[in-house]
Motif scaffolding. Structure first.
Motif, PDB file in Angstrom:
ATOM      1  N   VAL A   1       0.856  -1.189   0.000  1.00 20.04           N
ATOM      2  CA  VAL A   1       0.000   0.000   0.000  1.00 20.04           C
ATOM      3  C   VAL A   1       0.888   1.233   0.000  1.00 20.04           C
ATOM      4  CG1 VAL A   1      -1.852   1.224   1.203  1.00 20.04           C
ATOM      5  CG2 VAL A   1      -1.702  -1.263   1.376  1.00 20.04           C
ATOM      6  N   SER A   2       0.541   2.211  -0.826  1.00 18.20           N
ATOM      7  CA  SER A   2       1.274   3.473  -0.821  1.00 18.20           C
ATOM      8  C   SER A   2       0.279   4.624  -0.852  1.00 18.20           C
ATOM      9  CB  SER A   2       2.238   3.556  -2.013  1.00 18.20           C
ATOM     10  OG  SER A   2       1.508   3.562  -3.223  1.00 18.20           O
ATOM     11  N   GLY A   3       0.712   5.733  -0.320  1.00 14.13           N
ATOM     12  CA  GLY A   3      -0.136   6.925  -0.270  1.00 14.13           C
ATOM     13  C   GLY A   3       0.617   8.048   0.389  1.00 14.13           C
ATOM     14  N   ALA A   4      -0.045   9.171   0.530  1.00 17.79           N
ATOM     15  CA  ALA A   4       0.576  10.330   1.172  1.00 17.79           C
ATOM     16  C   ALA A   4       0.797  10.044   2.657  1.00 17.79           C
ATOM     17  CB  ALA A   4      -0.314  11.556   1.008  1.00 17.79           C
ATOM     18  N   PRO A   5       1.938  10.450   3.200  1.00 17.17           N
ATOM     19  CA  PRO A   5       2.188  10.215   4.623  1.00 17.17           C
ATOM     20  C   PRO A   5       1.368  11.133   5.523  1.00 17.17           C
ATOM     21  CG  PRO A   5       4.030  11.376   3.641  1.00 17.17           C
ATOM     22  CD  PRO A   5       3.086  11.042   2.521  1.00 17.17           C
ATOM     23  N   GLU A   6       0.830  12.228   4.930  1.00 24.83           N
ATOM     24  CA  GLU A   6       0.020  13.156   5.709  1.00 24.83           C
ATOM     25  C   GLU A   6      -1.209  13.538   4.900  1.00 24.83           C
ATOM     26  OE1 GLU A   6       0.410  17.523   7.858  1.00 24.83           O
ATOM     27  OE2 GLU A   6       2.218  16.398   7.369  1.00 24.83           O
ATOM     28  N   VAL A   7      -2.359  13.505   5.562  1.00 23.00           N
ATOM     29  CA  VAL A   7      -3.630  13.851   4.935  1.00 23.00           C
ATOM     30  C   VAL A   7      -4.277  14.952   5.754  1.00 23.00           C
ATOM     31  CG1 VAL A   7      -5.943  12.997   4.379  1.00 23.00           C
ATOM     32  CG2 VAL A   7      -3.953  11.524   4.012  1.00 23.00           C
TER      33      VAL A   7
ATOM     34  N   VAL B   1      -6.012   9.429  -1.447  1.00 19.82           N
ATOM     35  CA  VAL B   1      -5.970   8.300  -2.381  1.00 19.82           C
ATOM     36  C   VAL B   1      -4.816   7.383  -1.991  1.00 19.82           C
ATOM     37  CG1 VAL B   1      -5.698   7.612  -4.788  1.00 19.82           C
ATOM     38  CG2 VAL B   1      -6.949   9.703  -4.229  1.00 19.82           C
ATOM     39  N   PHE B   2      -5.103   6.078  -1.950  1.00 15.63           N
ATOM     40  CA  PHE B   2      -4.098   5.069  -1.623  1.00 15.63           C
ATOM     41  C   PHE B   2      -4.049   4.053  -2.758  1.00 15.63           C
ATOM     42  CE2 PHE B   2      -5.775   6.790   2.271  1.00 15.63           C
ATOM     43  CZ  PHE B   2      -4.627   7.093   2.979  1.00 15.63           C
ATOM     44  N   ASP B   3      -2.850   3.745  -3.220  1.00 15.17           N
ATOM     45  CA  ASP B   3      -2.657   2.745  -4.267  1.00 15.17           C
ATOM     46  C   ASP B   3      -2.306   1.420  -3.626  1.00 15.17           C
ATOM     47  OD1 ASP B   3      -3.063   4.413  -6.578  1.00 15.17           O
ATOM     48  OD2 ASP B   3      -1.140   5.359  -6.087  1.00 15.17           O
TER      49      ASP B   3
ATOM     50  N   ALA C   1     -14.063   3.937   9.078  1.00  9.95           N
ATOM     51  CA  ALA C   1     -14.657   3.706   7.761  1.00  9.95           C
ATOM     52  C   ALA C   1     -14.211   2.359   7.229  1.00  9.95           C
ATOM     53  CB  ALA C   1     -14.248   4.811   6.795  1.00  9.95           C
ATOM     54  N   GLN C   2     -14.990   1.845   6.282  1.00  9.39           N
ATOM     55  CA  GLN C   2     -14.630   0.595   5.607  1.00  9.39           C
ATOM     56  C   GLN C   2     -15.291   0.587   4.243  1.00  9.39           C
ATOM     57  OE1 GLN C   2     -16.148  -2.688   7.862  1.00  9.39           O
ATOM     58  NE2 GLN C   2     -18.267  -2.149   7.524  1.00  9.39           N
ATOM     59  N   GLY C   3     -14.780  -0.272   3.352  1.00 10.09           N
ATOM     60  CA  GLY C   3     -15.364  -0.373   2.021  1.00 10.09           C
ATOM     61  C   GLY C   3     -14.532  -1.265   1.129  1.00 10.09           C
ATOM     62  N   ASP C   4     -14.940  -1.347  -0.132  1.00 14.80           N
ATOM     63  CA  ASP C   4     -14.232  -2.152  -1.117  1.00 14.80           C
ATOM     64  C   ASP C   4     -13.189  -1.297  -1.836  1.00 14.80           C
ATOM     65  OD1 ASP C   4     -15.743  -4.442  -0.606  1.00 14.80           O
ATOM     66  OD2 ASP C   4     -17.301  -3.837  -2.021  1.00 14.80           O
ATOM     67  N   ALA C   5     -12.042  -1.892  -2.099  1.00 13.05           N
ATOM     68  CA  ALA C   5     -11.027  -1.229  -2.910  1.00 13.05           C
ATOM     69  C   ALA C   5     -11.459  -1.328  -4.370  1.00 13.05           C
ATOM     70  CB  ALA C   5      -9.670  -1.894  -2.696  1.00 13.05           C
ATOM     71  N   ALA C   6     -11.233  -0.290  -5.143  1.00 15.11           N
ATOM     72  CA  ALA C   6     -11.639  -0.255  -6.550  1.00 15.11           C
ATOM     73  C   ALA C   6     -10.573  -0.903  -7.424  1.00 15.11           C
ATOM     74  CB  ALA C   6     -11.875   1.187  -6.981  1.00 15.11           C
TER      75      ALA C   6
ATOM     76  N   GLU D   1      -6.041  -0.233   6.649  1.00 16.45           N
ATOM     77  CA  GLU D   1      -5.602  -1.618   6.519  1.00 16.45           C
ATOM     78  C   GLU D   1      -6.344  -2.253   5.361  1.00 16.45           C
ATOM     79  OE1 GLU D   1      -4.300  -5.169   9.400  1.00 16.45           O
ATOM     80  OE2 GLU D   1      -6.201  -4.221   9.924  1.00 16.45           O
ATOM     81  N   LEU D   2      -5.582  -2.822   4.431  1.00 17.81           N
ATOM     82  CA  LEU D   2      -6.155  -3.513   3.290  1.00 17.81           C
ATOM     83  C   LEU D   2      -6.182  -5.002   3.565  1.00 17.81           C
ATOM     84  CD1 LEU D   2      -6.970  -2.013   0.648  1.00 17.81           C
ATOM     85  CD2 LEU D   2      -5.378  -0.765   2.047  1.00 17.81           C
ATOM     86  N   VAL D   3      -7.271  -5.647   3.164  1.00 16.68           N
ATOM     87  CA  VAL D   3      -7.393  -7.090   3.293  1.00 16.68           C
ATOM     88  C   VAL D   3      -7.721  -7.627   1.911  1.00 16.68           C
ATOM     89  CG1 VAL D   3      -8.571  -9.000   4.426  1.00 16.68           C
ATOM     90  CG2 VAL D   3      -8.291  -6.831   5.637  1.00 16.68           C
TER      91      VAL D   3
END
Length: 137
Positions: free
Chosen positions: A36-42, A49-51, A82-87, A114-116
């Protein structure tokens, strides 16, 4: 089978429907590797956005072999926010977008997404946490 002589006689059955290599794909489990990668600060109230990259032996994990890719967002005390599906983006690539209304509810400080990823071909889910800081606007 002759257990006294220690021999086995095997004869090919041409009517057997399974090919000889039917089970060879199960020799080594295809456990997903998730990065998982993304900005260290939001900033609170801004989109984040997280890739997510899913692979097996450095190759993209086929989307057809993935049952589910979901995310959960936790605050610094471990409460799920929050929770949801990754696109799905492309083979082996997913994306999670936290809209402004979700990041607006996050408290300032340390936060974790956390991605599962749950593959179809093995019953072993992969968990991949990513920590980031939420700052005030």
């Amino acid at each position: 089978v002759n257990s006294v002589e220690g021999s086995v006689v095997i004869k090919r059955n041409p009517d057997f429907p399974a090919l000889a290599d039917k089970w060879s794909r199960l020799g080594e489990p295809r456990v997903a590797v998730v990065d998982v990668s993304g900005a260290p600060e939001v900033e609170q109230g801004s989109e984040a956005v997280f890739d997510v990259f899913v692979s097996d032996k450095d190759q993209p994990y086929p989307q057809a072999d993935i049952y589910k890719a979901v995310y959960m967002v936790y605050d610094g005390t471990g409460n799920m926010i929050a929770q949801g599906d990754a696109a799905f983006v492309a083979e082996g690539q997913y994306q999670v977008t936290l809209p402004a209304d979700v990041t607006g509810t996050l408290p300032t400080g340390s936060t974790k997404i956390e991605l599962v990823v749950v593959p179809n071909v093995v019953s072993i889910p992969t968990f991949a946490p990513f920590q980031f800081i939420v700052s005030a606007p």
